[in-house]
Design a protein around this motif. Structure first.
Motif, short mmCIF file in Angstrom:
data_model
loop_
_atom_site.label_atom_id
_atom_site.label_comp_id
_atom_site.label_asym_id
_atom_site.label_seq_id
_atom_site.Cartn_x
_atom_site.Cartn_y
_atom_site.Cartn_z
N ALA A 218 38.84 7.46 -45.26
CA ALA A 218 39.64 8.15 -44.23
C ALA A 218 39.59 7.39 -42.91
CB ALA A 218 39.13 9.58 -44.05
N SER B 41 42.86 5.71 -40.99
CA SER B 41 43.25 6.08 -39.63
C SER B 41 43.68 4.85 -38.82
CB SER B 41 42.10 6.79 -38.93
OG SER B 41 41.03 5.90 -38.64
N SER C 79 43.69 12.02 -42.01
CA SER C 79 43.08 11.04 -41.11
C SER C 79 43.93 10.80 -39.86
CB SER C 79 42.86 9.71 -41.85
OG SER C 79 44.09 9.04 -42.06
#
Length: 372
Positions: free
Chosen positions: A290, A294, A313
């Motif tokens: 995650a 991002s 995310s």
């Protein structure tokens, strides 16, 4: 076995499943009339509600991420409460532990002794409220029924055999994540419920550092000043798009967004990438994955767990829907959209991606060489 006998066997098996399913429905409705909750009950929570348990006995990543809007809503509404959760996959525990207000993540293993031990431990707790966040899981209902508590929350239905103190009726949304939030607003009259409508996870500093190291190792200087497009080419069953679709899409992306850097997310280290020369990575810890997601500028995937993890995310997502409905399973996040039907052509999805990148460039100048 001949084809005729195999067909007969399959027919008998399907008939047996229908018979068991129909009998289970009739039995559930009988129990619901006897002691269950067929109608909605919207009431105040007990003022001293401090210990909460959410039971979600499922292993699918998307279904566990669908809990996050409801869990965040609970934490914001009852900031002094501790929220425990029961799930089935230990790999998903840290995703939920990143959320505010979360206490212990209980794991239900498949072994009989482990299940009995978990039940004993749960019954030793003093919970003020136990929640079944879905309306269609027999396992959830059984788990909620076996835990001792003063208040039980779930969905009122004609086959709801659980005696609930707080019950929501029919929801407006078809999406399971939003239905769970509607469960709170539909069954709690006091206090006022603060709601969230997007998936979210919050990787910690260790996950961020690990993701940054992996990012540098896989992409290096190629990602400096260029948009990085992540994609996940796998999905289960009929949801998956064929390999040649992804290869055609990659060619279109290279044509329409020549400066973009592509990064394929693989399900495991031994999985083969769609195009070997494209950067690819497999990350097992979901919180680290995650954190890496991002950093992406866009993410493209069919309806799958990684699609929902990217949305959680904070990454803009294009979700591709071939066999499931966006109304039920759309990615819920910032600047997410879905494509289905006739829009599921490689050139169309690549064009949508190019338009989205160009729009982001106009709003936040960073990249060069984008074609609108």
């Amino acid at each position: 076995m001949s084809q005729k006998r195999a067909a007969q066997s399959a027919g008998f098996g399907a008939a047996g499943k229908r018979w068991r399913r129909n009998n289970r429905r009739r039995f559930n409705r009988f129990l619901a009339r006897l002691l269950g909750t067929p109608e909605a009950r919207r009431r105040p929570l007990a003022p001293d509600t401090r210990r909460i348990l959410v039971v979600r006995l499922n292993k699918r990543l998307g279904n566990i991420l669908f809990l996050t809007p409801m869990l965040r809503s609970l934490a914001a509404t009852l900031p002094e409460a501790r929220i425990d959760v029961v799930i089935q996959s230990p790999a998903q525990a840290r995703l939920l532990q990143s959320l505010p207000g979360i206490g212990r993540i209980w794991i239900q293993e498949n072994r009989v002794l482990a299940v009995l031990r978990l039940l004993r431990n749960l019954r030793a707790q003093r919970y003020d409220l136990v929640i079944d966040p879905t309306g269609n899981s027999a396992s959830n209902r059984i788990g909620v029924a076996l835990v001792r508590t003063r208040q039980r929350m779930g969905f009122a239905k004609t086959d709801q055999w659980l005696p609930l103190t707080h019950a929501s009726g029919k929801t407006k949304s078809r999406h399971q994540a939003l239905q769970a939030v509607e469960l709170l607003t539909g069954s709690i009259s006091e206090p006022p419920v603060t709601t969230f409508d997007t998936l979210a996870v919050f990787p910690d500093a260790d996950d961020q550092r690990a993701a940054d190291a992996r990012w540098q190792a896989v992409l290096g200087a190629r990602a400096h000043g260029a948009p990085v497009i992540g994609f996940f080419s796998r999905a289960t069953g009929r949801k998956a798009l064929p390999r040649h679709w992804w290869q055609a899409w990659i060619l279109e992306v290279r044509r329409t967004v020549p400066q973009a850097v592509l990064l394929e997310i693989l399900p495991s280290e031994d999985a083969a990438p769609v195009v070997p020369e494209i950067a690819h990575v497999a990350i097992k810890p979901l919180t680290e994955l995650a954190a890496l997601m991002s950093r992406l500028d866009q993410f493209v995937a069919a309806d799958s767990g990684p699609m929902h993890l990217a949305a959680a995310s904070g990454t803009p997502v294009i979700g591709l829907f071939r066999a499931t409905l966006p109304s039920d399973y759309a990615p819920l996040g910032q600047d997410c959209e879905t494509v289905d039907g006739d829009g599921l052509k490689p050139e169309h999805v690549a064009a949508r991606l190019s338009e989205r990148l160009a729009r982001r460039e106009r709003a936040h100048p960073r990249f060069s060489g984008l074609r609108s």
